[in-house]
Scaffold this motif. Structure first.
Motif, mmCIF file in Angstrom:
data_model
loop_
_atom_site.group_PDB
_atom_site.id
_atom_site.type_symbol
_atom_site.label_atom_id
_atom_site.label_comp_id
_atom_site.label_asym_id
_atom_site.label_seq_id
_atom_site.Cartn_x
_atom_site.Cartn_y
_atom_site.Cartn_z
ATOM 1 N N PRO A 352 30.981 -16.111 32.828
ATOM 2 C CA PRO A 352 32.082 -14.978 32.487
ATOM 3 C C PRO A 352 33.626 -15.730 32.726
ATOM 4 C CG PRO A 352 30.443 -14.018 34.152
ATOM 5 C CD PRO A 352 30.313 -15.616 33.968
ATOM 6 N N LEU A 353 33.719 -16.572 33.697
ATOM 7 C CA LEU A 353 34.932 -17.118 33.682
ATOM 8 C C LEU A 353 35.283 -18.030 32.496
ATOM 9 C CD1 LEU A 353 37.397 -17.507 35.867
ATOM 10 C CD2 LEU A 353 36.080 -19.498 36.654
ATOM 11 N N TRP A 354 34.374 -18.853 32.153
ATOM 12 C CA TRP A 354 34.572 -19.598 31.049
ATOM 13 C C TRP A 354 34.634 -18.668 29.739
ATOM 14 C CZ3 TRP A 354 35.635 -24.616 30.330
ATOM 15 C CH2 TRP A 354 35.035 -25.476 31.361
ATOM 16 N N GLY A 355 33.947 -17.511 29.643
ATOM 17 C CA GLY A 355 34.161 -16.845 28.479
ATOM 18 C C GLY A 355 35.500 -16.045 28.296
ATOM 19 N N THR A 468 30.606 -27.184 25.264
ATOM 20 C CA THR A 468 30.587 -28.449 25.674
ATOM 21 C C THR A 468 30.923 -28.839 27.267
ATOM 22 O OG1 THR A 468 32.897 -29.286 25.155
ATOM 23 C CG2 THR A 468 31.078 -29.455 23.483
ATOM 24 N N ARG A 469 31.720 -28.048 27.405
ATOM 25 C CA ARG A 469 32.062 -28.059 29.059
ATOM 26 C C ARG A 469 31.277 -27.137 30.068
ATOM 27 N NH1 ARG A 469 35.417 -30.453 26.102
ATOM 28 N NH2 ARG A 469 36.892 -31.662 26.948
ATOM 29 N N SER A 470 30.903 -25.966 29.599
ATOM 30 C CA SER A 470 30.188 -25.120 30.368
ATOM 31 C C SER A 470 28.767 -25.307 30.437
ATOM 32 C CB SER A 470 30.287 -23.652 30.018
ATOM 33 O OG SER A 470 29.844 -23.497 28.515
ATOM 34 N N ARG A 471 28.120 -25.946 29.152
ATOM 35 C CA ARG A 471 26.521 -26.091 29.058
ATOM 36 C C ARG A 471 25.720 -24.695 28.996
ATOM 37 N NH1 ARG A 471 27.811 -30.922 27.179
ATOM 38 N NH2 ARG A 471 26.670 -32.647 27.142
ATOM 39 N N ASN A 472 26.399 -23.777 28.630
ATOM 40 C CA ASN A 472 25.748 -22.676 28.878
ATOM 41 C C ASN A 472 26.299 -21.629 27.687
ATOM 42 O OD1 ASN A 472 24.760 -20.045 29.553
ATOM 43 N ND2 ASN A 472 25.705 -19.983 31.589
ATOM 44 N N LEU A 473 25.310 -21.274 26.939
ATOM 45 C CA LEU A 473 25.316 -20.519 25.557
ATOM 46 C C LEU A 473 26.049 -19.191 25.578
ATOM 47 C CD1 LEU A 473 22.527 -21.546 23.243
ATOM 48 C CD2 LEU A 473 24.902 -21.770 22.561
ATOM 49 N N LEU A 474 25.842 -18.488 26.977
ATOM 50 C CA LEU A 474 26.268 -17.337 27.324
ATOM 51 C C LEU A 474 27.902 -17.303 27.184
ATOM 52 C CD1 LEU A 474 24.093 -16.067 30.230
ATOM 53 C CD2 LEU A 474 24.029 -15.391 28.011
ATOM 54 N N ALA A 475 28.604 -18.403 27.550
ATOM 55 C CA ALA A 475 30.082 -18.447 27.497
ATOM 56 C C ALA A 475 30.524 -18.292 26.010
ATOM 57 C CB ALA A 475 30.478 -19.830 28.068
ATOM 58 N N PRO A 476 30.311 -19.185 25.137
ATOM 59 C CA PRO A 476 30.722 -18.857 23.845
ATOM 60 C C PRO A 476 30.326 -17.469 23.398
ATOM 61 C CG PRO A 476 29.038 -20.655 23.764
ATOM 62 C CD PRO A 476 29.318 -20.160 25.278
#
Length: 496
Positions: A352-355, A468-476
């Motif tokens: 959520p923070l990345w998003g 590339t930095r979060s390595r978590n598809l939920l962020a994008p």
């Protein structure tokens, strides 16, 4: 060459032809940006009519939202959009002239573009005349309306009525009120009816009209506040975060988020699998086969109204997503178990923070690149047809279906395909930054609109950088959903 590669080559040629044709066709199509600007201008005009803005406690708000001279601002905006539309007519006429020597002539499309642009120009001239009367430029208004009366249709009829109302001496045409209320809206309708009722000595109708306008003005002021305030606040937060990232880069260099090295993915498959998933799974099945099947099915969603069109959009996108994911899974099935970091959905993480951070950073960057893009295309280059549909939609059920399609289905499918699969796969052949740029350009081109290639490439790069930095598809996925949701809400507020 194997049979599989021969088939892929044939499908690639077919897809390339369709994509190139769609992009070329979009060149002659007007953007929805100009109409968005006019909708916002209309909101500004209606809000400026609120008498409460003269009170001391609201003067500052009025100056911030409306400016000191709203009539002049709106007039310039209308003239700017009219100029872009006129230039679009000239370009379409040149392209129409070239159709005689074209390999696959499509004159109807260019004729339709010319008609669409000319209709917009006539509507703008009609309103510019009303704006001119409010600024005491009666002769300018008469000249605009006089040229419109030489045509035919409702616009010409209303122009003739307005000419009579502002003539010396004035004349009231039969059916004037009905024509004005059916062809004009908002501030332009109020000003025309005000003139009509004044000339006709209809004091009760005039008082009722003023009361209606005040109620509408308050409502539009709230909408204008939401449309204007939310992007401004978001941009301020985005600029602040960008400044933080730049300062961090100067102070920490290699350890900063902007410069920190990102390891490529371990890619077990080769370029042929990438080729297969993109061409077969996305472009051929999604852009060619599914539309053909739906057309041959005989289902006429357009005849069922706005809900039918919204349902068609959802069904089409769900079918495209399902087929694309199916081809993707089938293509990489033999490579199981996949290496680390592939298709990661980590719920208990900082996504959520990345998003939210990525969305906030995207706001000022996208606004800046969109302004540059507007200068490049000058109102041409096409747009996603969904934008125009939502802008003019008022049915709640249809809007909900469009929202679910754009804010839920699209982020899930497109992020799995473009960020989850394409971006990591490309790191087998190029650096991470190169994979970010190429995957973002393909993502932008897949929307089949020339005017959207530059801004969507930037948005895709932000989505890819976060992934590339979060390595978590939920962020994008969250960024993508927030972006589409904010776009739809803005369109609803402007058009609703």
């Amino acid at each position: 060459m194997t049979l599989k590669r021969v088939v892929l080559s044939i499908l690639t040629g077919l897809v390339a032809l369709v994509v190139a044709s769609s992009l070329y066709e979009s060149f002659s199509q007007p953007q929805v940006t100009g109409q968005l600007q006019l909708y916002q201008s209309d909101l500004l005009l209606q809000a400026s009519a609120w008498d409460g803005l003269d009170e001391d406690e609201f003067k500052q708000l009025g100056n911030a939202l409306l400016g000191a001279k709203p009539l002049e601002v709106v007039t310039k905006q209308y003239e700017s959009v009219r100029k872009e539309a006129a230039e679009g007519v000239v370009r379409s006429q040149k392209q129409l002239a070239l159709q005689a020597n074209a390999i696959t002539p499509q004159p109807e499309k260019f004729k339709a573009a010319i008609t669409q642009q000319q209709t917009l120009i006539d509507a703008i001239d009609l309103k510019l005349g009303i704006l001119a009367t409010e600024q005491r430029n009666i002769n300018d208004a008469r000249q605009r309306w006089q040229s419109l009366t030489e045509g035919a249709g409702p616009t010409a009829d209303v122009a003739s009525i307005l000419l009579g109302l502002w003539a010396t001496p004035p004349a009231i045409s039969p059916g004037a009120e009905t024509a004005i209320t059916s062809q004009l809206s908002g501030w332009f309708q109020y000003r025309s009816l005000e003139k009509l009722y004044t000339l006709d000595n209809r004091s009760m109708d005039l008082a009722q009209l003023a009361a209606q306008e005040q109620a509408a003005a308050q409502s539009k002021l709230l909408k204008l506040s939401a449309v204007g305030a939310m992007p401004v606040l978001g941009c301020m937060a985005g600029v602040g975060l960008l400044v933080f990232l730049v300062v961090q880069w100067f102070t920490n260099r290699d350890q900063s988020l902007l410069a920190k090295a990102v390891a490529p993915w371990d890619v077990p498959w080769d370029g042929e699998i990438i080729w297969q998933v993109l061409i077969v799974g996305f472009f051929f099945v999604g852009q060619l086969l599914i539309p053909l099947v739906l057309q041959l099915s005989g289902l006429n969603f357009a005849s069922t109204g706005s809900r039918g069109r919204a349902l068609y959009s959802m069904i089409f996108y769900l079918l495209m997503s399902a087929s694309g994911i199916t081809v993707l899974i089938a293509s990489i099935w033999t490579y199981r178990p996949l290496p680390q970091d592939w298709f990661q959905f980590k719920v208990f993480d900082r996504w959520p923070l990345w998003g939210v951070g990525g969305y906030v950073v995207a706001l000022p960057l996208m606004i800046a690149i969109s302004a540059l893009n507007q200068q490049i295309w000058q109102g041409q280059g096409g747009n996603n047809p969904l934008l125009q549909t939502v802008l003019q939609e008022s049915d709640v059920v249809a809007l909900l279906l469009f929202f679910l399609t754009a804010a839920v289905a699209a982020p899930v499918f497109e992020e799995i395909l473009f960020r989850g699969f394409l971006l990591p796969s490309l790191t087998r052949y190029m650096p991470v930054w190169g994979a970010i740029l190429l995957s973002s350009f393909i993502f932008a081109s897949a929307h089949l609109s020339l005017s959207e290639v530059i801004p969507l490439t930037l948005l895709g790069a932000i989505l890819a950088w976060v992934y590339t930095r979060s390595r978590n598809l939920l962020a994008p996925m969250l960024i993508h959903s927030l972006w589409n949701s904010a776009t739809l809400v803005g369109l609803f507020l402007l058009g609703g």
